[in-house]
Write a protein that holds these residues in place. Sequence first.
Motif, PDB file in Angstrom:
ATOM      1  N   ARG A 146       0.829  -1.206   0.000  1.00 24.33           N
ATOM      2  CA  ARG A 146       0.000   0.000   0.000  1.00 24.33           C
ATOM      3  C   ARG A 146       0.864   1.256   0.000  1.00 24.33           C
ATOM      4  O   ARG A 146       0.548   2.235  -0.688  1.00 24.33           O
ATOM      5  N   ASN A 147       1.960   1.242   0.747  1.00 26.15           N
ATOM      6  CA  ASN A 147       2.850   2.403   0.777  1.00 26.15           C
ATOM      7  C   ASN A 147       3.523   2.632  -0.573  1.00 26.15           C
ATOM      8  O   ASN A 147       3.700   3.775  -0.999  1.00 26.15           O
ATOM      9  N   VAL A 148       3.899   1.552  -1.257  1.00 26.04           N
ATOM     10  CA  VAL A 148       4.533   1.689  -2.578  1.00 26.04           C
ATOM     11  C   VAL A 148       3.537   2.281  -3.570  1.00 26.04           C
ATOM     12  O   VAL A 148       3.881   3.190  -4.336  1.00 26.04           O
ATOM     13  N   VAL A 149       2.302   1.792  -3.552  1.00 28.74           N
ATOM     14  CA  VAL A 149       1.285   2.308  -4.469  1.00 28.74           C
ATOM     15  C   VAL A 149       1.026   3.783  -4.186  1.00 28.74           C
ATOM     16  O   VAL A 149       0.942   4.611  -5.105  1.00 28.74           O
ATOM     17  N   THR A 150       0.915   4.145  -2.920  1.00 28.31           N
ATOM     18  CA  THR A 150       0.693   5.542  -2.558  1.00 28.31           C
ATOM     19  C   THR A 150       1.875   6.412  -2.988  1.00 28.31           C
ATOM     20  O   THR A 150       1.689   7.503  -3.529  1.00 28.31           O
ATOM     21  N   GLY A 151       3.087   5.940  -2.774  1.00 28.55           N
ATOM     22  CA  GLY A 151       4.274   6.690  -3.189  1.00 28.55           C
ATOM     23  C   GLY A 151       4.333   6.893  -4.689  1.00 28.55           C
ATOM     24  O   GLY A 151       4.678   7.979  -5.164  1.00 28.55           O
ATOM     25  N   LEU A 152       3.990   5.856  -5.446  1.00 28.62           N
ATOM     26  CA  LEU A 152       3.984   5.988  -6.905  1.00 28.62           C
ATOM     27  C   LEU A 152       2.917   6.976  -7.369  1.00 28.62           C
ATOM     28  O   LEU A 152       3.149   7.754  -8.298  1.00 28.62           O
ATOM     29  N   ALA A 153       1.761   6.954  -6.717  1.00 26.22           N
ATOM     30  CA  ALA A 153       0.692   7.889  -7.087  1.00 26.22           C
ATOM     31  C   ALA A 153       1.110   9.331  -6.806  1.00 26.22           C
ATOM     32  O   ALA A 153       0.910  10.226  -7.639  1.00 26.22           O
ATOM     33  N   ILE A 154       1.710   9.566  -5.649  1.00 28.71           N
ATOM     34  CA  ILE A 154       2.158  10.916  -5.315  1.00 28.71           C
ATOM     35  C   ILE A 154       3.279  11.342  -6.266  1.00 28.71           C
ATOM     36  O   ILE A 154       3.313  12.489  -6.735  1.00 28.71           O
ATOM     37  N   GLY A 155       4.199  10.434  -6.568  1.00 25.18           N
ATOM     38  CA  GLY A 155       5.281  10.747  -7.509  1.00 25.18           C
ATOM     39  C   GLY A 155       4.757  11.088  -8.887  1.00 25.18           C
ATOM     40  O   GLY A 155       5.239  12.018  -9.534  1.00 25.18           O
ATOM     41  N   ALA A 156       3.751  10.332  -9.363  1.00 25.28           N
ATOM     42  CA  ALA A 156       3.163  10.617 -10.672  1.00 25.28           C
ATOM     43  C   ALA A 156       2.490  11.985 -10.675  1.00 25.28           C
ATOM     44  O   ALA A 156       2.591  12.734 -11.663  1.00 25.28           O
ATOM     45  N   LEU A 157       1.836  12.329  -9.589  1.00 32.25           N
ATOM     46  CA  LEU A 157       1.200  13.645  -9.489  1.00 32.25           C
ATOM     47  C   LEU A 157       2.250  14.756  -9.541  1.00 32.25           C
ATOM     48  O   LEU A 157       2.084  15.752 -10.259  1.00 32.25           O
ATOM     49  N   VAL A 158       3.330  14.590  -8.814  1.00 33.41           N
ATOM     50  CA  VAL A 158       4.394  15.599  -8.796  1.00 33.41           C
ATOM     51  C   VAL A 158       5.021  15.741 -10.182  1.00 33.41           C
ATOM     52  O   VAL A 158       5.230  16.866 -10.668  1.00 33.41           O
ATOM     53  N   VAL A 159       5.306  14.624 -10.837  1.00 32.33           N
ATOM     54  CA  VAL A 159       5.896  14.685 -12.177  1.00 32.33           C
ATOM     55  C   VAL A 159       4.926  15.335 -13.159  1.00 32.33           C
ATOM     56  O   VAL A 159       5.335  16.121 -14.021  1.00 32.33           O
ATOM     57  N   GLY A 160       3.641  15.058 -13.015  1.00 29.84           N
ATOM     58  CA  GLY A 160       2.637  15.671 -13.877  1.00 29.84           C
ATOM     59  C   GLY A 160       2.580  17.173 -13.712  1.00 29.84           C
ATOM     60  O   GLY A 160       2.525  17.922 -14.692  1.00 29.84           O
ATOM     61  N   ILE A 161       2.593  17.634 -12.468  1.00 27.62           N
ATOM     62  CA  ILE A 161       2.568  19.081 -12.205  1.00 27.62           C
ATOM     63  C   ILE A 161       3.846  19.725 -12.739  1.00 27.62           C
ATOM     64  O   ILE A 161       3.812  20.799 -13.353  1.00 27.62           O
ATOM     65  N   TYR A 162       4.975  19.085 -12.525  1.00 27.64           N
ATOM     66  CA  TYR A 162       6.262  19.592 -12.993  1.00 27.64           C
ATOM     67  C   TYR A 162       6.271  19.710 -14.516  1.00 27.64           C
ATOM     68  O   TYR A 162       6.672  20.739 -15.077  1.00 27.64           O
ATOM     69  N   GLY A 163       5.788  18.658 -15.198  1.00 34.25           N
ATOM     70  CA  GLY A 163       5.738  18.669 -16.658  1.00 34.25           C
ATOM     71  C   GLY A 163       4.786  19.722 -17.179  1.00 34.25           C
ATOM     72  O   GLY A 163       5.082  20.419 -18.157  1.00 34.25           O
ATOM     73  N   TYR A 164       3.630  19.851 -16.551  1.00 36.18           N
ATOM     74  CA  TYR A 164       2.666  20.866 -16.985  1.00 36.18           C
ATOM     75  C   TYR A 164       3.234  22.269 -16.812  1.00 36.18           C
ATOM     76  O   TYR A 164       3.015  23.146 -17.651  1.00 36.18           O
ATOM     77  N   THR A 165       3.986  22.481 -15.742  1.00 38.26           N
ATOM     78  CA  THR A 165       4.600  23.785 -15.512  1.00 38.26           C
ATOM     79  C   THR A 165       5.579  24.120 -16.632  1.00 38.26           C
ATOM     80  O   THR A 165       5.562  25.233 -17.170  1.00 38.26           O
ATOM     81  N   PHE A 166       6.434  23.163 -17.007  1.00 39.44           N
ATOM     82  CA  PHE A 166       7.368  23.400 -18.104  1.00 39.44           C
ATOM     83  C   PHE A 166       6.629  23.649 -19.406  1.00 39.44           C
ATOM     84  O   PHE A 166       7.001  24.514 -20.196  1.00 39.44           O
ATOM     85  N   TYR A 167       5.563  22.900 -19.638  1.00 35.03           N
ATOM     86  CA  TYR A 167       4.787  23.061 -20.862  1.00 35.03           C
ATOM     87  C   TYR A 167       4.156  24.453 -20.927  1.00 35.03           C
ATOM     88  O   TYR A 167       4.210  25.125 -21.950  1.00 35.03           O
ATOM     89  N   SER A 168       3.578  24.896 -19.816  1.00 34.00           N
ATOM     90  CA  SER A 168       2.925  26.209 -19.828  1.00 34.00           C
ATOM     91  C   SER A 168       3.944  27.339 -19.957  1.00 34.00           C
ATOM     92  O   SER A 168       3.674  28.349 -20.615  1.00 34.00           O
ATOM     93  N   VAL A 169       5.113  27.181 -19.357  1.00 37.61           N
ATOM     94  CA  VAL A 169       6.150  28.207 -19.489  1.00 37.61           C
ATOM     95  C   VAL A 169       6.629  28.264 -20.937  1.00 37.61           C
ATOM     96  O   VAL A 169       6.846  29.354 -21.481  1.00 37.61           O
TER      97      VAL A 169
END
Length: 99
Positions: A50-73
């Motif tokens: 459960r901790n691994v799944v939660t960590g992967l979900a949070i990591g995917a969210l962070v990478v998504g926000i990071y990528g969207y930020t670069f895209y919008s800039v």
Amino acid sequence: MADKTPKEPSAPVATRIDPTKEGLSPEQMHFIRQVELQQWKKKTQQLRTRNVVTGLAIGALVVGIYGYTFYSVSQERIMDEMDEEAKLQRKQGPKTGAN
């Protein structure tokens, strides 16, 4: 209304005992420790998964926000370049009464 008093368990296996107060043999204490250890290992594995799944979900969210930020800039940079080109075109274009 339902009676909310706990009923006595009918199965002797399900009764809880206090190992320190009961007169248990060393073999019984050893068996209890083995069962507790197996239960602990099973629960630990479930929590780890459960901790691994939660960590992967949070990591995917962070990478998504990071990528969207670069895209919008990068989109803003393109818009700035287009604005610069439009300004140059206005300066170089013919002067009429509408400008």
